[in-house]
Design an enzyme around this catalytic site. Sequence first.
Site, PDB file in Angstrom:
ATOM      1  N   THR A  11       0.840  -1.198   0.000  1.00  0.00           N
ATOM      2  CA  THR A  11       0.000   0.000   0.000  1.00  0.00           C
ATOM      3  C   THR A  11       0.875   1.248   0.000  1.00  0.00           C
ATOM      4  OG1 THR A  11      -0.096  -0.159   2.400  1.00  0.00           O
ATOM      5  CG2 THR A  11      -1.932  -1.099   1.185  1.00  0.00           C
ATOM      6  N   ALA A 244       5.295   8.011   9.461  1.00  0.00           N
ATOM      7  CA  ALA A 244       4.311   8.259   8.402  1.00  0.00           C
ATOM      8  C   ALA A 244       4.871   7.671   7.121  1.00  0.00           C
ATOM      9  CB  ALA A 244       4.083   9.758   8.238  1.00  0.00           C
ATOM     10  N   LYS A 245       4.026   6.883   6.441  1.00  0.00           N
ATOM     11  CA  LYS A 245       4.498   6.232   5.210  1.00  0.00           C
ATOM     12  C   LYS A 245       4.938   7.253   4.172  1.00  0.00           C
ATOM     13  CE  LYS A 245       2.727   1.584   4.895  1.00  0.00           C
ATOM     14  NZ  LYS A 245       1.961   0.591   4.187  1.00  0.00           N
ATOM     15  N   ARG A 246       4.349   8.426   4.253  1.00  0.00           N
ATOM     16  CA  ARG A 246       4.617   9.408   3.205  1.00  0.00           C
ATOM     17  C   ARG A 246       5.916  10.186   3.423  1.00  0.00           C
ATOM     18  NH1 ARG A 246       0.225   9.350   4.852  1.00  0.00           N
ATOM     19  NH2 ARG A 246      -1.218   7.979   3.826  1.00  0.00           N
ATOM     20  N   ASN A 247       6.475  10.075   4.604  1.00  0.00           N
ATOM     21  CA  ASN A 247       7.693  10.827   4.874  1.00  0.00           C
ATOM     22  C   ASN A 247       8.867  10.185   4.121  1.00  0.00           C
ATOM     23  OD1 ASN A 247       9.918  12.024   5.919  1.00  0.00           O
ATOM     24  ND2 ASN A 247       9.197  11.992   8.043  1.00  0.00           N
TER      25      ASN A 247
END
Length: 307
Positions: A11, A244-247
Site C-alpha cells: 500500500t 508516516a508512510k509518506r515521509n
Amino acid sequence: MFRTRFAPSPTGELHLGGAWTALASWTLARRARGQFVLRTEDLDGPRTIAGAAAQIVDDLRWLGLDWEEGPDVSGPHEPYAQSERSAHYERALATLQEQHMLYPCDCSRAEIAQVASAPHEGEAVYPGLCRDRDPRRPMKRPPAWRVRVPDRIVHFIDELRGPQTESLREQTGDFVLKRGDGLYAYQLAVVVDDAAMGITHVVRGDDLLASTARQIFLFEALSLSVPRFLHLPLVLGPTGERLAKRNPVMTISGLRGAGIAANAIVGKLACGLGLRESDAPVAANDMVKDLNQWRWRAEPWKTPATW
Ligand code: GLU
C-alpha cells in the site's frame, strides 16, 4: 524446518518499520539455517498501489536480504500474492461453515458502534447482533461473514513480550472473515497462508500483538499447527513520532535516493533491534555470520535524525 516470513502490504513504499521487521525475521531464519518466505499481502485491492510490490522486492534485495520463496522466485507454495489465493480462503471458510462456526451479518458500522462496548485497539467489539438472527429476516445489504468466538481466554507466549492472555468474547467478539464486498479479512488470510506455507515463527510488529489471539483461535478451529510469535517494538521517527508512510526520509527508496548506503541502514537497524552492539555499517550477511548471542530490545526505536 524453521521458517519465517515477511508479509508486506503493498500500500506504499517499504519504510524503515518494514525493513526492521524484514531484517529481524530474515536474521532468525538465516541464523537457524532455516528458510525465509516473502509474501505479498495485497488483499485490499483499492489500497494496493501499482508497482509497490516490485519496489519492495527491489528495496529488500538492495538491503542484502534474500528468500527461498516469494513472488519473484516462486516456490512450492505459490502463488505468493494473497490476491491470487482466494481458493485457499474459500476452502477454509467452507471448513468453518461445516462446523457451524460462521454466520452472515448485515450490521452497519453505525449499528455496531451504537451497542458496542469500548473499542479495543481502535476496533469495536462486535456485540453479537446477528449471532442468533432469524434466517428468514431479509438482509439489509450484502452480508459479511463472522466467526463465532467461544467464551474462552487464549494464552500464548510471545518470544519477546512473554506470556499473553486475551479474552476473545470481551476483547474482539465475533470477528469478520469475509467482508460484505467480498474481500477476505486479514485475520483469515494470514492464518491460512502462514499454515499453508509452513511458517514456524511469525515475526512482526507490536501493532499486531492484539490480532494474535484471534489468529491462534483460527489456527485451532481449522486444525492447523500454531506457529510461535515474536512481536517487535515499533520504529518511531527521530523525535518519537509514529512513522508516516509518506515521509520520504523514512522510506528505503528515499534513503537510497539520498545516497545512504544499505550497510549503514542495516547496521543501525541491527543495533536498534539488539542484534549487535555497534551501529557501524555492516552487510546483512556479515551481520548474521558474526551473530553469537543477542538480546532483542523491547522498547521502541527512534530512527536517527542523520545517517
Ligand atoms: N501485511 C501486514 C502488514 O503489512 C503484516 C501482517 C503480518 O505480518 O501478520 O502490516
